[in-house]
Design an enzyme around this catalytic site. Structure first.
Site, PDB file in Angstrom:
ATOM      1  N   GLY A   9       0.825  -1.197   0.000  1.00  0.00           N
ATOM      2  CA  GLY A   9       0.000   0.000   0.000  1.00  0.00           C
ATOM      3  C   GLY A   9       0.861   1.250   0.000  1.00  0.00           C
ATOM      4  N   GLY A  11       2.372   4.623   1.791  1.00  0.00           N
ATOM      5  CA  GLY A  11       2.723   5.136   3.107  1.00  0.00           C
ATOM      6  C   GLY A  11       4.126   4.775   3.535  1.00  0.00           C
ATOM      7  CD  GLU A  34      -5.110   0.294  -5.594  1.00  0.00           C
ATOM      8  OE1 GLU A  34      -6.043   1.009  -5.999  1.00  0.00           O
ATOM      9  OE2 GLU A  34      -5.028  -0.080  -4.404  1.00  0.00           O
TER      10      GLU A  34
END
Length: 172
Positions: A9, A11, A34
């Site tokens: 993800g 971050g 993704e």
């Protein structure tokens, strides 16, 4: 683990995880994500990512979008590179596709967790923090695929010093 398929993800914690994986010397990793993280591209270049053991899209790192730090380097790296494949999010985050990928580990940020184990990743106290992105798709998939694991990561405190581990998630 060696031969795992990685999804990261957005971050600082997922970025720190990929840096730690690079330092740990894992071998024969695969990528289906993704967002293509800068650290993942570096692992591909180092040879740690081979995609040789993927049960789907063998030999190719798969992703939907990236935020290149160095745009020229990014385009030179991916241009006509047969081991990299950019797909629509309807493919990368599709549950029917994801459940066919063995040994995938999804590492994503969440905003808070309560004592019941409930997590939130997009909204907190009725205000948007960010999009949930593929958080739920990838974590649900991990529970349904062979050898899949989902990791929700967060710091214990926000940048304002408040605890991210709360008795109950707030309304909203």
């Amino acid at each position: 683990r060696d031969r795992d398929i990685i999804q990261l993800g957005i971050g600082s914690l997922p970025s720190a995880c990929v840096a730690a994986m690079a330092d740990a010397g894992f071998k024969d990793l695969g990528v289906h994500t993704e967002m293509m993280n800068f650290g993942l591209i570096k692992m591909i270049e180092s040879g740690q990512v081979t995609n040789a053991y993927k049960s789907l899209d063998r030999g190719r790192s798969v992703w939907s979008f990236a935020f290149p730090v160095d745009v020229k380097w990014y385009y030179e790296t991916i241009h006509r590179n047969q081991s990299m494949a950019v797909y629509d999010i309807d493919y990368t985050n599709n549950m029917q596709v994801l459940t066919r990928i063995d040994n995938m580990i999804a590492i994503d940020n969440c905003v808070a967790v309560d004592l019941l184990g409930q997590q939130c990743s997009g909204f907190y106290e009725k205000r948007p923090i960010s999009s949930t992105g593929g958080f739920f798709q990838f974590h649900i998939f991990c529970a349904q695929s062979r050898g899949g694991r989902g990791v929700a990561s967060m710091t214990s405190r926000s940048r304002h010093g408040t605890s991210r581990i709360v008795p109950f998630l707030p309304e909203g």
